[in-house]
Design an enzyme around this catalytic site. Structure first.
Site, short mmCIF file in Angstrom:
data_model
loop_
_atom_site.label_atom_id
_atom_site.label_comp_id
_atom_site.label_asym_id
_atom_site.label_seq_id
_atom_site.Cartn_x
_atom_site.Cartn_y
_atom_site.Cartn_z
N THR A 34 -35.60 5.95 10.90
CA THR A 34 -35.07 6.44 12.15
C THR A 34 -34.28 7.33 11.76
O THR A 34 -34.50 8.60 13.45
CB THR A 34 -33.77 4.68 12.04
OG1 THR A 34 -34.93 3.94 12.34
CG2 THR A 34 -33.65 4.93 13.80
N TYR A 47 -39.08 3.28 19.06
CA TYR A 47 -39.04 4.49 18.66
C TYR A 47 -39.96 4.29 17.45
O TYR A 47 -40.49 4.00 17.05
CB TYR A 47 -37.60 4.40 18.14
CG TYR A 47 -37.62 4.51 17.36
CD1 TYR A 47 -36.25 3.24 16.96
CD2 TYR A 47 -37.14 5.25 15.59
CE1 TYR A 47 -36.05 2.23 16.02
CE2 TYR A 47 -37.24 3.62 14.78
CZ TYR A 47 -36.34 3.03 14.73
OH TYR A 47 -35.52 1.91 13.37
N THR A 113 -33.46 3.07 7.01
CA THR A 113 -32.78 2.20 6.73
C THR A 113 -32.65 0.74 6.12
O THR A 113 -32.82 0.12 4.80
CB THR A 113 -31.51 1.91 7.11
OG1 THR A 113 -32.01 1.31 8.82
CG2 THR A 113 -30.49 2.60 7.92
N ASP A 114 -34.30 0.25 6.40
CA ASP A 114 -35.11 -1.27 5.52
C ASP A 114 -34.42 -1.50 4.69
O ASP A 114 -34.72 -2.71 4.18
CB ASP A 114 -36.27 -1.26 6.52
CG ASP A 114 -36.13 -1.85 7.95
OD1 ASP A 114 -35.48 -1.28 8.64
OD2 ASP A 114 -37.47 -0.96 8.75
N LYS A 186 -28.28 -4.87 3.48
CA LYS A 186 -28.13 -4.53 5.04
C LYS A 186 -28.70 -5.49 5.81
O LYS A 186 -29.71 -7.15 5.43
CB LYS A 186 -29.79 -3.94 5.03
CG LYS A 186 -30.12 -3.40 7.03
CD LYS A 186 -31.14 -2.80 7.30
CE LYS A 186 -31.36 -2.28 8.96
NZ LYS A 186 -32.06 -2.00 9.36
N GLU A 307 -28.80 -25.24 -11.97
CA GLU A 307 -29.52 -26.33 -11.06
C GLU A 307 -30.94 -26.20 -11.29
O GLU A 307 -31.75 -27.53 -11.28
CB GLU A 307 -29.70 -26.26 -9.73
CG GLU A 307 -28.72 -26.69 -8.72
CD GLU A 307 -28.86 -26.50 -7.38
OE1 GLU A 307 -29.30 -27.90 -6.66
OE2 GLU A 307 -27.78 -26.15 -6.38
#
Ligand code: ASP
Length: 350
Positions: A34, A47, A113-114, A186, A307
């Site tokens: 971005t 965008y 950023t993903d 994120k 567990e």
């Protein structure tokens, strides 16, 4: 003779002054995201990522020229949802070359950023240098009102020139904060304040062009990492299976049938499987496909032999790593060994 001596002295003094005043050499590698995105109107949230090139990014922040001797290159120009193993290998090799052969003092990588946290962790495990490597991105495209990219890029360069960031492993610089590669996540789909450092918090911050560090990472990274991708052209295949109530075993089966090398479970709670998925996982592990248990919970470790009896099934517990970072470590671990106990050790150290 006397004259020659004084000429030599003046020349040496000049050289020393020039090198003392020389700014750190920082390379910016642009990969898209971005920060290089463009929206149809400056007020729109629609965008396309990865549209503008590195020169446009640099032109938006001429102030970085006061901090460093800057040069740049475009590695790829993609939205980071399209990040893949091939680009990771190329990027890691390039960063190693810049820092170890071409004399750069630090590298800044612009990135979507993903998947920034995954790339940061991959580099944290494969870059062989203690010089700063900083990832920066933005949540708003380059032409948005109040775009956050320019400030993030400026801060990232400030971090890359700072001696405080040396030996800290790969860092992400977003929203005035510095986050370390292992813990950064994120957390918000659209807010600028989206990156967090989990329970251990941020590692530092950047204000007024200076990086301040609050703590250092305790896990092994960069120069102390055993993982070496310099001769690799591909990575082992590892997939992630998501856990939920009444989960279908089909995704796990599909990875097994496709002969993946490892599977990470984004399990419920402390890395638990739905019973039908568990059966497939036990068989997969017997066939030599390494199962790593992680959790879909945003915080807290996935505990070993808690567990689930990992010892009995030879499963590995991801401990503090979320599923997407457990996948990165498992891929690299599988380049070294197929022994589940050795792999578990990697998860304890890295
Ligand atoms: N989809 C974009 C990317 O990761 C989002 C961003 O950069 O913020 O490339």
């Amino acid at each position: 003779m006397k004259q020659l001596k004084s000429i030599l002295l003046v020349a040496t003094a000049l050289l020393v002054t020039v090198s003392l005043n020389a700014k750190p050499k920082i390379r910016i590698i642009a990969t898209g995201g971005t920060i290089a995105g463009v929206s149809t109107t400056s007020a729109s949230s629609a965008y396309t990522a990865g549209q503008v090139g590195i020169q446009t990014l640099l032109d938006a922040v001429p102030q970085i020229l006061n901090l460093a001797d800057i040069s740049g290159e475009q590695l790829v120009n993609i939205g980071s949802q399209d990040m893949n193993d091939e680009v990771w290998l190329k990027l890691s090799k390039r960063v190693n070359e810049l820092l170890n052969k071409e004399g750069y003092d630090g590298v800044v990588i612009t990135h979507g950023t993903d998947t920034m946290e995954e790339t940061a962790y991959f580099l944290n495990l494969t870059v062989k240098s203690d010089k700063p490597v900083i990832l920066a991105g933005s949540m708003r495209p380059s032409n948005a009102i109040s775009a956050d990219g320019p400030a993030n890029l400026y801060n990232a360069v400030a971090a890359a020139v700072s001696p405080n960031c040396k030996g800290m492993g790969v860092l992400c610089c977003m929203n005035n904060q510095l986050l370390d590669a292992k813990t950064v996540i994120k957390t918000h789909t659209i807010d600028c304040d989206t990156f967090e450092g989990g329970p251990s918090g941020i590692i530092g911050y950047v204000y007024n062009g200076e990086a301040h560090l609050l703590q250092s990472p305790i896990n092994r990274h960069t120069k102390n990492s055993v993982f070496d991708v310099s001769k690799l052209e591909e990575l082992p295949k590892v997939g992630i299976v998501y856990g939920y109530a009444n989960a279908s075993p089909l995704p796990m089966k599909a990875f097994v049938d496709a002969k993946f090398d490892g599977i990470v479970l984004a399990g419920v709670g402390d890395g638990n499987f739905y019973k039908d998925v568990f059966e497939v996982a036990v068989e997969a592990q017997k066939e030599g496909i390494q199962i790593v248990r992680s959790s879909r919970c945003p915080t807290g470790p996935t505990c070993l032999n808690s567990e689930v009896d990992d010892e009995k099934y030879h499963f590995v517990a991801a401990l503090d790593l979320n599923p997407q970072k457990a996948r990165v470590l498992l891929m690299l671990a599988l380049t070294k060994t197929r022994d589940w106990q050795e792999i578990q050790k990697f998860f304890m150290e890295y």
